[in-house]
Design an enzyme around this catalytic site. Sequence first.
Site, PDB file in Angstrom:
ATOM      1  N   ALA A 234      14.860  54.026  22.475  1.00  0.00           N
ATOM      2  CA  ALA A 234      15.320  55.399  22.276  1.00  0.00           C
ATOM      3  C   ALA A 234      16.108  55.831  23.513  1.00  0.00           C
ATOM      4  CB  ALA A 234      14.130  56.324  22.048  1.00  0.00           C
TER       5      ALA A 234
ATOM      6  N   GLY B  19      12.048  51.550  20.587  1.00  0.00           N
ATOM      7  CA  GLY B  19      12.631  51.829  19.278  1.00  0.00           C
ATOM      8  C   GLY B  19      13.498  50.703  18.760  1.00  0.00           C
TER       9      GLY B  19
ATOM     10  N   GLU C  78      11.224  48.382  17.138  1.00  0.00           N
ATOM     11  CA  GLU C  78      10.770  49.023  15.898  1.00  0.00           C
ATOM     12  C   GLU C  78      11.821  48.875  14.790  1.00  0.00           C
ATOM     13  OE1 GLU C  78       7.758  52.520  16.854  1.00  0.00           O
ATOM     14  OE2 GLU C  78       9.586  52.748  18.037  1.00  0.00           O
TER      15      GLU C  78
ATOM     16  N   GLU D  60       6.477  51.612  25.734  1.00  0.00           N
ATOM     17  CA  GLU D  60       6.265  53.064  25.707  1.00  0.00           C
ATOM     18  C   GLU D  60       5.122  53.526  26.610  1.00  0.00           C
ATOM     19  OE1 GLU D  60       8.463  52.330  21.824  1.00  0.00           O
ATOM     20  OE2 GLU D  60       7.015  51.273  23.072  1.00  0.00           O
TER      21      GLU D  60
END
Length: 212
Positions: free
Chosen positions: A58, A103, A106, A126
């Site tokens: 992200a 992310g 992911e 994270e």
Amino acid sequence: KLNNGIGILTFSREKVLNALNEELLKEGLEFLRKQALNSELKVLVVTGKGTKSFIAGADIAELSKTDNEGGRRISRLGQNFMNSLSQFPRPVIAAINGFALGGGLEVAISADLRYASTKAKLGLPEVTLGLIPGYGGTQRLARLIGVGKASEYIFSGDMVNAEQALNDGLVQGVFEPDELIPAVRKIANKIASRAPLALQSAKRAINLGTQM
């Protein structure tokens, strides 16, 4: 542009290692919505622009400027994108050409198949930022490689190389950087030659079964 029914979605923010921001997630959702209706598309390949990064995660710079409500909005947007990718009606292959972190990983685990460059680095860091994987990674990774191994990835926040990811069952194959896209195209062409309705039904059954 389609080539024998194979489409390629490229995340293109090369200057920031293709980090996911709100705009990119919205564009991705709109792309998936339109392409889900494209009967000529048989297999979708997802990759990152350039040679360094698939998706580095992200966009931390954007997240650091947002408030609680903005954070919730971006989290929901990210979850919606991952769900749309995992439920996309045709097979999805991630060609992991570099960093796939947070992310970015992911996104990769929302695909059906993953193939990595020998230069790829994968992980969910994270917890090092005081967060947890917020786009579905805690659920998808555990279902993909088992609770113990997923917990090791998530609790440590460590990066692994492509060979380790292969050993852990996170990726299905590893290729030299210049061989990755040609190899993935070859795999995609084989899948695209199979009965399309059977592929869609098989994907739906696999997804439903792993969520029970």
